[in-house]
Design an enzyme around this catalytic site. Sequence first.
Site, PDB file in Angstrom:
ATOM      1  N   GLU A  60      67.777  10.877  35.910  1.00 57.38           N
ATOM      2  CA  GLU A  60      67.339  10.744  37.303  1.00 57.38           C
ATOM      3  C   GLU A  60      68.013   9.583  38.028  1.00 57.38           C
ATOM      4  OE1 GLU A  60      65.320  11.467  34.799  1.00 57.38           O
ATOM      5  OE2 GLU A  60      64.817  13.511  35.390  1.00 57.38           O
ATOM      6  N   PHE A  88      59.948   7.753  38.616  1.00 58.72           N
ATOM      7  CA  PHE A  88      60.032   6.371  38.136  1.00 58.72           C
ATOM      8  C   PHE A  88      61.397   6.078  37.513  1.00 58.72           C
ATOM      9  CE2 PHE A  88      55.417   7.034  38.185  1.00 58.72           C
ATOM     10  CZ  PHE A  88      55.045   5.949  38.960  1.00 58.72           C
ATOM     11  N   HIS A 129      53.729  15.590  35.936  1.00 58.88           N
ATOM     12  CA  HIS A 129      54.467  16.539  36.761  1.00 58.88           C
ATOM     13  C   HIS A 129      53.832  16.627  38.155  1.00 58.88           C
ATOM     14  CE1 HIS A 129      56.185  17.718  32.966  1.00 58.88           C
ATOM     15  NE2 HIS A 129      56.933  18.639  33.528  1.00 58.88           N
TER      16      HIS A 129
END
Lengths: 326, 358
Positions: A60, A88, A129
């Site tokens: 990410e 995060f 999620h």
Amino acid sequence: MAQLTMIQAITQALDLELARDEKVLCFGEDVGHNGGVFRATEGLQKKYGEQRVFDTPLAESGIIGLANGLAVQGFRPVPEIQFFGFVFEAFDQIASQIARLRYRSGGRYSAPVTIRSPFGGGVRTPELHSDSLEGLFLQTPGIKVVIPSTPYDAKGLLLSAIRDNDPVIFLEHMRLYRSFRQEVPEDDYTIPLGKANVVREGKDVTIITYGAMVGVSQKAADQWAKDKGLEAEVIDLRTISPIDIETISESIKKTGRAIVVQEAQRTAGAGAEIVAQINENVIFHLEAPVLRATPPDTVYPYGLIEDEWLPTPQFIVDALNKVTSL
Amino acid sequence: MSKTVAEHSVSYVQVLDENGKVTNKDLVPDLKDEQLRELMSRMVFTRILDQRAIKLTRQGRLGFYAPVAGQEASMIGSEFATTKEDFIVPGYRDLPQCVYHGYPLEKLFLYSRGHQEGGRVPEDVNVMMPQIIIGAQIVQTPGIALAFKLRGEKRVAVTYTGDGGTSQGDFYEGMNFAGAMQLPAVFFVQNNQYAISVPREKQTAAETLAQKAIAAGIRGVQVDGMDILGVYTVMHEAVERARNGEGPTMIEAVTFRYGPHTMSGDDPTRYRTKETESTWEKRDPLIRFRTYLEEKGLWSQEEEEKVIEQAKDTITEALKKADSAAKMKLTDLIDVMFEEPTIELKRQRAEITGEGAN
Ligand SMILES: Cc1ncc(C[n+]2csc(CCOP(=O)(O)OP(=O)(O)O)c2C)c(N)n1
């Protein structure tokens, strides 16, 4: 006009924008060949090629860092974080990098990046999620946060977000992806960021909300009208950063009472900010304190109990009854 | 069953040894005399700039500053192998590369003071503002490199970090993206032996930092980071390969910083010995390159004096410019948060100026 689900409306917006502006790029985990785990980018790689719509390695921070670098070079990236609970991993790249780029460079560089991500509860996902983490970004200067509640809005807001020259986090509630259809024009239209929508008129209480809670609040308002004969006005914020305090203020001047409904935990979220802004702007028009109808401050719960945890129409009706009895 | 499915090795490159003697003739770069002199001038300038910046910080005339002495060969040699069209994505210590890539010195002084103008890189200068977050620039570099690739431009994105930076997840993510997408990027690590006080041996159990490239499937090379010809040679190769679509490279330059980590209170005597320091000082990049050039008749004491004088003038001039920059206003900060301030920002701006919001 076609009846579209929210996911179809989103795909249509991406399609339009990819066609209109060759600087737009869509990428992320499984976004290319597979069309995204929710199929938001279905068919787009075929249509626009692997250079415009592509799969990235599973990282990410890397995905948002890539977007940052592309933005510095004049592209308009639309990266996807597969589920918002994973944000995060990319927090530094969003909050310390993308959101501050214009500021740090004294305006020399900007980050016209639209970070799309599914979020929101009620769909029995595994842990981390569904979490409503939008509040974290309200405290992050330099980034806008958009949360549509309908297919029509999703398309118009997404087109605005991609065309905006500042970074936008665009949150798509998973429960709304396919829960209903709506007429969505095929052509290009935009809905301005930062402007709320009054989705139900009423004179007794203002309900301020966004995302999946818009529908739940509308149900609550209908039920309340039937039970009590009182009319709640429902405001769909559409954008929670910035907050459209003007529309909220206008409504409160009329109703004198308000509740904020959010799916995120109570403390220090969008609701808290809305209450603060109401205080600063229209406190003398209030006849009662503004209440918050939210889940408790726990971790987002396991699937078996999420329906109890999430605000229901009855839960909101209780809050309406309470605020009118004060 | 068990069999070897992959074998890797990491090479170490050195062209000039500590005495300024060529150790590898084949790798001596093809540079003109003028270019060799230029390399030396730049190293001398950088040493002077460093000394001056340290003094200025002590006098309170600069703000944040991370000393560079000891790392001149790594910084100057690597930047010299790029073109102005290539893009530099630096960390906080990498100011010399920025200067030689076109970032005006006065702006770097302003950056050091925390003035917003310091971040406003001129339009035609291909540099990002120095990064404070360790590793953040490394995941941004593939984005810049991808932009070059998509536009079919023969440009390269070069990013810098330290030995400590190689422990960040972002370091691996950045290299892995560049490898997976075959991007024109170079990851240049200046292994100056310490991440603030943490020595290289405590940073990682890896034998070399260069081998970290192997996991990402890209080239990894180690070079004597105090040998400017060695640095230039490996960097030139890395940049040219990247430019020609042959993929990214990670370079580990083995070097040392003589000064403290930054001028904000770090005391190197707490974590390293005088012996360590003098061992490294014997490998000084300026001394060995000076010897090399003098033996070729390309450098002299006089020439060096001239460069030092010019450096002092240039620095004084830049300081003057920095001093004359308009004072920052709180409203300037608000105005660059977004292209257009939000309603709330307008209200906050009005609160500051005492004017009504419109
Ligand atoms: C994400 C992050 N963590 C910690 C720090 C604090 N910090 C600043 S410099 C530094 C050491 C970096 O060492 P290295 O990467 O070896 O680079 P050098 O300073 O030696 O050039 C640390 C821990 C930071 N700036 N960013």
